[in-house]
Write an enzyme that holds these catalytic residues in place. Structure first.
Site, PDB file in Angstrom:
ATOM      1  N   GLU A  44       0.966  -1.162  -0.072  1.00  0.00           N
ATOM      2  CA  GLU A  44      -0.131   0.076   0.120  1.00  0.00           C
ATOM      3  C   GLU A  44       0.695   1.331  -0.041  1.00  0.00           C
ATOM      4  O   GLU A  44       1.995   1.148   0.276  1.00  0.00           O
ATOM      5  CB  GLU A  44      -0.791  -0.203   1.182  1.00  0.00           C
ATOM      6  CG  GLU A  44      -1.816  -1.234   1.047  1.00  0.00           C
ATOM      7  CD  GLU A  44      -3.087  -0.999   1.951  1.00  0.00           C
ATOM      8  OE1 GLU A  44      -2.710  -0.508   3.161  1.00  0.00           O
ATOM      9  OE2 GLU A  44      -4.093  -2.139   1.936  1.00  0.00           O
ATOM     10  N   GLU A  55      -1.666 -10.140  -6.265  1.00  0.00           N
ATOM     11  CA  GLU A  55      -1.681 -10.813  -7.435  1.00  0.00           C
ATOM     12  C   GLU A  55      -0.685 -10.156  -8.653  1.00  0.00           C
ATOM     13  O   GLU A  55       0.129 -10.837  -9.465  1.00  0.00           O
ATOM     14  CB  GLU A  55      -3.018 -10.929  -8.107  1.00  0.00           C
ATOM     15  CG  GLU A  55      -3.976 -11.938  -7.357  1.00  0.00           C
ATOM     16  CD  GLU A  55      -4.808 -10.767  -6.429  1.00  0.00           C
ATOM     17  OE1 GLU A  55      -4.096  -9.799  -5.568  1.00  0.00           O
ATOM     18  OE2 GLU A  55      -5.850 -11.293  -6.068  1.00  0.00           O
ATOM     19  N   CYS A  92      -7.548  -7.244 -10.978  1.00  0.00           N
ATOM     20  CA  CYS A  92      -6.513  -8.480 -10.600  1.00  0.00           C
ATOM     21  C   CYS A  92      -7.282  -9.773 -11.578  1.00  0.00           C
ATOM     22  O   CYS A  92      -6.453 -10.545 -12.165  1.00  0.00           O
ATOM     23  CB  CYS A  92      -6.448  -8.995  -9.493  1.00  0.00           C
ATOM     24  SG  CYS A  92      -5.146  -7.866  -8.581  1.00  0.00           S
TER      25      CYS A  92
END
Ligand code: THU
Length: 130
Positions: A44, A55, A92
């Protein structure tokens, strides 16, 4: 690798997640067409949109190493030590799709010790491709 081994690899890398804003830790482990395994965790950022998913990290590692195809990807998510079913986010799903075919398996750890196996078509029907 067995499904259990790939899930364990995803669980282990989940511990490396950098997620001070959501406290939602995610680990992903994927096996490519050569049997090589690549790992990723969410990273993050204080500027929230700059964060990246687990991912995405695993896929980048595969591509950088020359891998072309995802045979199986395992995803484990949750707060702290716990796990909570974490199906891939919409972005993703499209990222995984890029390196998948109808035989690619997406394994998602459930709230307990079990897991679900999905196909790309389960997660992204009528998908976009060029
Ligand atoms: N996250 C992932 O890493 N993968 C997903 O497929 C869903 C969400 C991360 C992004 C963010 O750091 C945290 O989980 C909460 O959304």
């Amino acid at each position: 690798m067995t499904d259990e081994e790939l899930l364990e690899a995803a669980r282990a890398v989940k511990e490396k997640a950098y997620c001070p804003y959501s406290d939602f830790h995610v680990g992903a482990a994927l096996e490519d067409e050569n049997g090589n395994v690549y790992l990723g965790c969410n990273v993050e950022n204080a500027a929230y949109p700059q964060g990246s998913c687990a991912e995405a990290g695993a896929i980048s590692a595969m591509v950088a190493a020359g891998g072309k195809h995802i045979v199986t990807i395992a995803i484990v998510g949750g707060s702290g030590d716990g796990t909570r079913a974490c199906t891939p986010c919409g972005g993703c799903r499209q990222r995984i799709h890029e390196f998948s075919d109808e035989n690619t398996r997406i394994i998602v750890k459930d709230d307990d010790d079990s897991w679900h196996t999905y196909t790309m078509d389960d997660l992204l029907p009528s998908s976009f491709h060029l």
